[in-house]
Design an enzyme around this catalytic site. Structure first.
Site, short mmCIF file in Angstrom:
data_model
loop_
_atom_site.label_atom_id
_atom_site.label_comp_id
_atom_site.label_asym_id
_atom_site.label_seq_id
_atom_site.Cartn_x
_atom_site.Cartn_y
_atom_site.Cartn_z
CG ASN A 111 -1.70 1.16 1.44
OD1 ASN A 111 -2.27 1.60 0.21
ND2 ASN A 111 -1.93 1.84 2.49
CG HIS A 113 -0.80 6.26 4.44
ND1 HIS A 113 -2.21 6.18 4.51
CD2 HIS A 113 -0.53 7.15 5.55
CE1 HIS A 113 -2.70 7.10 5.45
NE2 HIS A 113 -1.74 7.58 6.20
CG ASP A 149 -3.10 3.50 6.50
OD1 ASP A 149 -3.16 2.97 5.42
OD2 ASP A 149 -3.89 4.53 6.82
C1 GRF Z 1 -2.66 8.49 -2.63
O1 GRF Z 1 -2.55 9.81 -2.26
C2 GRF Z 1 -2.16 7.53 -2.05
O2 GRF Z 1 -1.18 7.91 -0.98
C3 GRF Z 1 -3.69 7.22 -1.06
O3 GRF Z 1 -4.77 7.50 -2.22
C4 GRF Z 1 -4.31 8.42 -2.92
C5 GRF Z 1 -4.21 7.79 -4.43
O4 GRF Z 1 -4.17 8.50 -5.38
N1 GRF Z 1 -3.67 5.69 -0.60
P1 GRF Z 1 -4.26 8.13 -6.93
O5 GRF Z 1 -5.60 7.41 -7.26
O6 GRF Z 1 -3.03 7.25 -7.27
O7 GRF Z 1 -4.30 9.33 -7.78
#
Ligand code: GRF
Length: 200
Positions: A111, A113, A149
């Site tokens: 993931n 974050h 997370d």
């Molecule tokens: C990112 O900021 C990520 O950290 C979070 O969700 C957002 C996704 O953005 N988990 P995207 O869809 O990749 O533009």
């Protein structure tokens, strides 16, 4: 080394997916995306994948807002396994991952974050950072476990919080760092590493 076989899950825009796909296309990452799977039929990530000829699937999430129903999550896991995915990349997937996926891909779900975990888990981490008044924040790629997370941290990138930042400007700066980090973790895994990429 064989190519890393990825299944990507996302609920939104898909800019992290796009950065990973670009790294593959440009030869920086020895991987292939076998399936892009979303809980949101209107997600940009599905349109991005379709435009690149990558297989996509939308499976309606069922009645919960923050997780999938167990039978539905089992269908997600089956779809990813059937597509030949060996690693699952959460790229803006907005639900908590539970046993069906965790057991299908043990230690193989990643993931990204938008904070320097363990600080600011959960939603709108950039707003949490602004509210806390910290001088820097960033992003984290981690392995997914049953918490929110909380899994083992693989790599982080720091970004400054600047005077006058709004949630939007700070989030945009974090996302630029995300786009430069996620593919590097995957590229390390693809060459037999453990995904622990040092700070730039
Ligand atoms: C990112 O900021 C990520 O950290 C979070 O969700 C957002 C996704 O953005 N988990 P995207 O869809 O990749 O533009």
């Amino acid at each position: 080394m064989p190519r890393l076989k990825l299944g990507v899950m996302g609920s939104g825009t898909g800019s992290n997916y796009r950065a990973i796909q670009d790294a593959i296309t440009e030869g920086r990452l020895n991987a292939e995306v076998r399936l892009v799977l979303s809980d949101n039929s209107g997600a940009g990530i599905l349109a991005l994948a379709k435009a690149r000829g990558v297989p996509t699937l939308h499976i309606p999430p069922g009645r919960f807002k923050t997780k999938l129903e167990p039978e539905i999550e089992a269908a997600y896991a089956r779809a990813l396994l059937d597509a030949g995915a060996e690693w699952v990349v959460l790229a803006g997937y907005m639900r908590v991952v539970k046993a069906p996926l965790l057991e299908a891909f043990p230690g193989r779900i990643l993931n990204i974050h938008p904070s320097l975990l363990p600080l600011f888990p959960g939603l709108a981490a950039w707003s949490q950072a602004l509210a806390a008044g910290v001088p820097e924040t960033g992003c984290t790629v981690h392995l997914v476990d049953a918490g929110v997370d909380t899994g083992p941290i693989l790599a982080q990138r720091k970004v400054p919080v600047l005077a006058g930042d709004s949630p939007e400007t700070l989030h945009a700066r974090i996302q630029t760092a995300e786009h430069d980090l996620f593919w590097r973790v995957l590229a390390d895994l693809a060459t037999g590493g453990d995904g622990r990429v040092p700070q730039a």
